[in-house]
Design a protein around this motif. Sequence first.
Motif, mmCIF file in Angstrom:
data_model
loop_
_atom_site.group_PDB
_atom_site.id
_atom_site.type_symbol
_atom_site.label_atom_id
_atom_site.label_comp_id
_atom_site.label_asym_id
_atom_site.label_seq_id
_atom_site.Cartn_x
_atom_site.Cartn_y
_atom_site.Cartn_z
ATOM 1 N N GLY A 19 59.350 33.099 6.568
ATOM 2 C CA GLY A 19 58.266 32.592 5.732
ATOM 3 C C GLY A 19 58.335 31.110 5.422
ATOM 4 N N ASN A 20 59.057 30.348 6.229
ATOM 5 C CA ASN A 20 59.192 28.914 5.961
ATOM 6 C C ASN A 20 58.348 28.038 6.877
ATOM 7 O OD1 ASN A 20 61.396 28.305 3.832
ATOM 8 N ND2 ASN A 20 62.248 29.979 5.032
ATOM 9 N N ALA A 21 57.671 28.614 7.869
ATOM 10 C CA ALA A 21 56.866 27.804 8.790
ATOM 11 C C ALA A 21 55.559 27.379 8.138
ATOM 12 C CB ALA A 21 56.585 28.594 10.064
ATOM 13 N N TRP A 22 55.097 26.190 8.507
ATOM 14 C CA TRP A 22 53.773 25.729 8.106
ATOM 15 C C TRP A 22 52.757 26.202 9.151
ATOM 16 C CZ3 TRP A 22 54.075 19.867 6.407
ATOM 17 C CH2 TRP A 22 55.159 19.685 5.533
ATOM 18 N N PHE A 23 51.476 26.242 8.755
ATOM 19 C CA PHE A 23 50.422 26.616 9.705
ATOM 20 C C PHE A 23 49.359 25.536 9.741
ATOM 21 C CE2 PHE A 23 46.356 28.902 10.685
ATOM 22 C CZ PHE A 23 46.653 29.172 12.021
ATOM 23 N N GLN A 24 48.985 25.138 10.970
ATOM 24 C CA GLN A 24 47.939 24.132 11.157
ATOM 25 C C GLN A 24 46.655 24.803 11.623
ATOM 26 O OE1 GLN A 24 47.382 22.342 14.853
ATOM 27 N NE2 GLN A 24 45.384 22.386 13.884
ATOM 28 N N LEU A 25 45.602 24.613 10.851
ATOM 29 C CA LEU A 25 44.320 25.279 11.086
ATOM 30 C C LEU A 25 43.341 24.365 11.811
ATOM 31 C CD1 LEU A 25 42.439 27.780 10.341
ATOM 32 C CD2 LEU A 25 41.685 26.365 8.404
ATOM 33 N N TYR A 26 42.865 24.830 12.981
ATOM 34 C CA TYR A 26 41.658 24.257 13.578
ATOM 35 C C TYR A 26 40.480 24.899 12.848
ATOM 36 C CZ TYR A 26 43.535 21.840 17.685
ATOM 37 O OH TYR A 26 44.164 20.966 18.524
ATOM 38 N N HIS A 27 39.544 24.095 12.394
ATOM 39 C CA HIS A 27 38.492 24.636 11.543
ATOM 40 C C HIS A 27 37.504 25.490 12.351
ATOM 41 C CE1 HIS A 27 35.228 24.979 8.647
ATOM 42 N NE2 HIS A 27 36.116 24.654 7.730
ATOM 43 N N PRO A 28 37.369 26.792 12.011
ATOM 44 C CA PRO A 28 36.422 27.651 12.735
ATOM 45 C C PRO A 28 34.981 27.361 12.341
ATOM 46 C CG PRO A 28 38.181 28.923 11.672
ATOM 47 C CD PRO A 28 38.200 27.555 11.077
ATOM 48 N N LYS A 34 44.140 36.278 19.162
ATOM 49 C CA LYS A 34 43.883 37.512 19.900
ATOM 50 C C LYS A 34 42.988 38.509 19.165
ATOM 51 C CE LYS A 34 47.132 38.771 23.532
ATOM 52 N NZ LYS A 34 48.296 39.608 23.886
ATOM 53 N N PRO A 35 43.184 38.730 17.855
ATOM 54 C CA PRO A 35 42.341 39.714 17.166
ATOM 55 C C PRO A 35 40.853 39.386 17.181
ATOM 56 C CG PRO A 35 44.256 39.159 15.835
ATOM 57 C CD PRO A 35 44.210 38.173 16.963
ATOM 58 N N TYR A 36 40.512 38.126 17.448
ATOM 59 C CA TYR A 36 39.119 37.700 17.374
ATOM 60 C C TYR A 36 38.482 37.514 18.751
ATOM 61 C CZ TYR A 36 41.585 36.237 13.160
ATOM 62 O OH TYR A 36 42.407 36.200 12.065
ATOM 63 N N MET A 37 39.281 37.667 19.811
ATOM 64 C CA MET A 37 38.802 37.367 21.163
ATOM 65 C C MET A 37 38.385 38.630 21.898
ATOM 66 S SD MET A 37 41.794 34.641 22.214
ATOM 67 C CE MET A 37 41.123 34.276 23.829
ATOM 68 N N PRO A 38 37.233 38.618 22.573
ATOM 69 C CA PRO A 38 36.890 39.734 23.460
ATOM 70 C C PRO A 38 37.944 39.881 24.548
ATOM 71 C CG PRO A 38 35.002 38.274 23.136
ATOM 72 C CD PRO A 38 36.201 37.565 22.565
ATOM 73 N N LYS A 39 38.176 41.096 24.993
ATOM 74 C CA LYS A 39 39.215 41.335 25.999
ATOM 75 C C LYS A 39 38.746 40.897 27.389
ATOM 76 C CE LYS A 39 41.473 45.144 23.585
ATOM 77 N NZ LYS A 39 41.904 46.563 23.638
ATOM 78 N N LEU A 85 36.375 32.108 28.422
ATOM 79 C CA LEU A 85 37.349 31.639 27.444
ATOM 80 C C LEU A 85 36.956 30.267 26.910
ATOM 81 C CD1 LEU A 85 40.005 31.900 25.927
ATOM 82 C CD2 LEU A 85 41.172 30.983 27.937
ATOM 83 N N GLY A 86 36.554 29.367 27.801
ATOM 84 C CA GLY A 86 36.119 28.047 27.384
ATOM 85 C C GLY A 86 34.919 28.123 26.442
ATOM 86 N N LYS A 87 33.980 29.003 26.768
ATOM 87 C CA LYS A 87 32.802 29.175 25.925
ATOM 88 C C LYS A 87 33.182 29.736 24.563
ATOM 89 C CE LYS A 87 28.165 31.221 26.009
ATOM 90 N NZ LYS A 87 27.218 32.087 26.768
ATOM 91 N N PHE A 88 34.137 30.702 24.561
ATOM 92 C CA PHE A 88 34.602 31.288 23.300
ATOM 93 C C PHE A 88 35.208 30.210 22.403
ATOM 94 C CE2 PHE A 88 38.342 32.700 20.924
ATOM 95 C CZ PHE A 88 37.774 33.621 20.059
ATOM 96 N N MET A 89 36.057 29.345 22.970
ATOM 97 C CA MET A 89 36.710 28.313 22.169
ATOM 98 C C MET A 89 35.686 27.319 21.632
ATOM 99 S SD MET A 89 39.847 29.210 22.071
ATOM 100 C CE MET A 89 40.664 27.751 21.434
ATOM 101 N N ASP A 90 34.717 26.927 22.467
ATOM 102 C CA ASP A 90 33.685 25.988 22.020
ATOM 103 C C ASP A 90 32.849 26.576 20.888
ATOM 104 O OD1 ASP A 90 34.491 24.090 23.831
ATOM 105 O OD2 ASP A 90 32.986 24.614 25.340
#
Length: 388
Positions: free
Chosen positions: A134-143, A220-225, A232-237
């Motif tokens: 529980g000591n790691a920081w998390f960096q968020l790309y804004h959705p 992964k929980p948010y990505m279509p299989k 994938l590129g379209k999903f990220m954009d």
Amino acid sequence: MSEQKKKEIKINTAYPSVSDLRTKAQKKIPKFAFEYLDGGCNEDVNLHKNTSEIRKVELLPSYLSKHCGSSMKTELFGKTYDAPFGIAPVGLQGLMWPNAPEILAKAAFEHNVPFVLSTVSTSSIERIAEITEGNAWFQLYHPTENRLRDDLIKRAAEAECPVLVILCDVPTFGFRPRDIRNGLAMPPKMTLKNILQVLGKPHWVLETLKHGQPNFETLKPYMPKNLDLKQLGKFMDQTFSGRLNEEKIKPIRDMWPGKLVLKGVANEADAEKAIQLGLDGLIVSNHGGRQLDAGESTIKPLSRIAEKYGDQITVMMDSGIRSGPDIARSMASGAAFTFMGRSFMYGVAALGKQGGDHTISLLKTELQQVMEQICCEDVRDFKKHLIK
């Protein structure tokens, strides 16, 4: 001798500098992976300026003063770390070396320095939290969607991440000619050229087979299989909107229970807004020279921002730092803490499982030598040794 002390001095003498690690890394990993790690944007002007302008900073030694020893211990956001540097967030880490984020998170935890996980790295928030207790920081790309933003923040809070880092310097993706030529994506596009590069790196291939194809594990929980490369590129954009503003930051500040840091600050106006919005810290950064080739190097705005706002908000820095002396120069210029990305990835790509431990040990050893040379007993005193 304590176990911690043993770790601090355990260095592979064949690689006594980050430059040595970079040379070895280039030989160990496919060209497309190395160029993704090593390159900047456009003509790489700011990539090279970052380090060269840090190295124009000079420190004044003091040889006849009374010296009672030097300590690298640094307090940051209520926690005492063993050194004033941490591992910056890096995307696609597992592409450059299989299992890289876990290797680095483990080394950071054992050396008591912060590890920052990127949203688009190749290990999940939960796995890195487990490794670091529980000591790691998390960096968020804004959705783009608040639902996804809220869920990522909830997961980071449940994983007990003490610090959330939000990124402001990616309103658009940098123009990176090497990556365009290499068809870089996740997974990488397997052109004949890339296949030949892979076949020439058997250790990398074996480790990739062992750990499996790298994926955006946190997402992964948010990505279509079974997305193909174009999908994938379209999903990220469609999923991420990199441009931050006050309206996007305010709800994050309201919902995040821990420390909140803005990364990518490059001018005084944005630093002042961060203070007004109630953020706890900022990281002066230009994304390692990967976003705006025509911008300043990081050391210049750092000095101005730290002088003007250092007593109001914790001012940190990344981009261009490659050594213990570079850490010292940055702190003498006003940084309360520093982060490095490429240096640690060079280490892991060069030395695999030993790379994180070696690189942290190397940087600690270099920094300790500088402190003793200039008679600096506490990292907070680096500023006293700055030659202006």
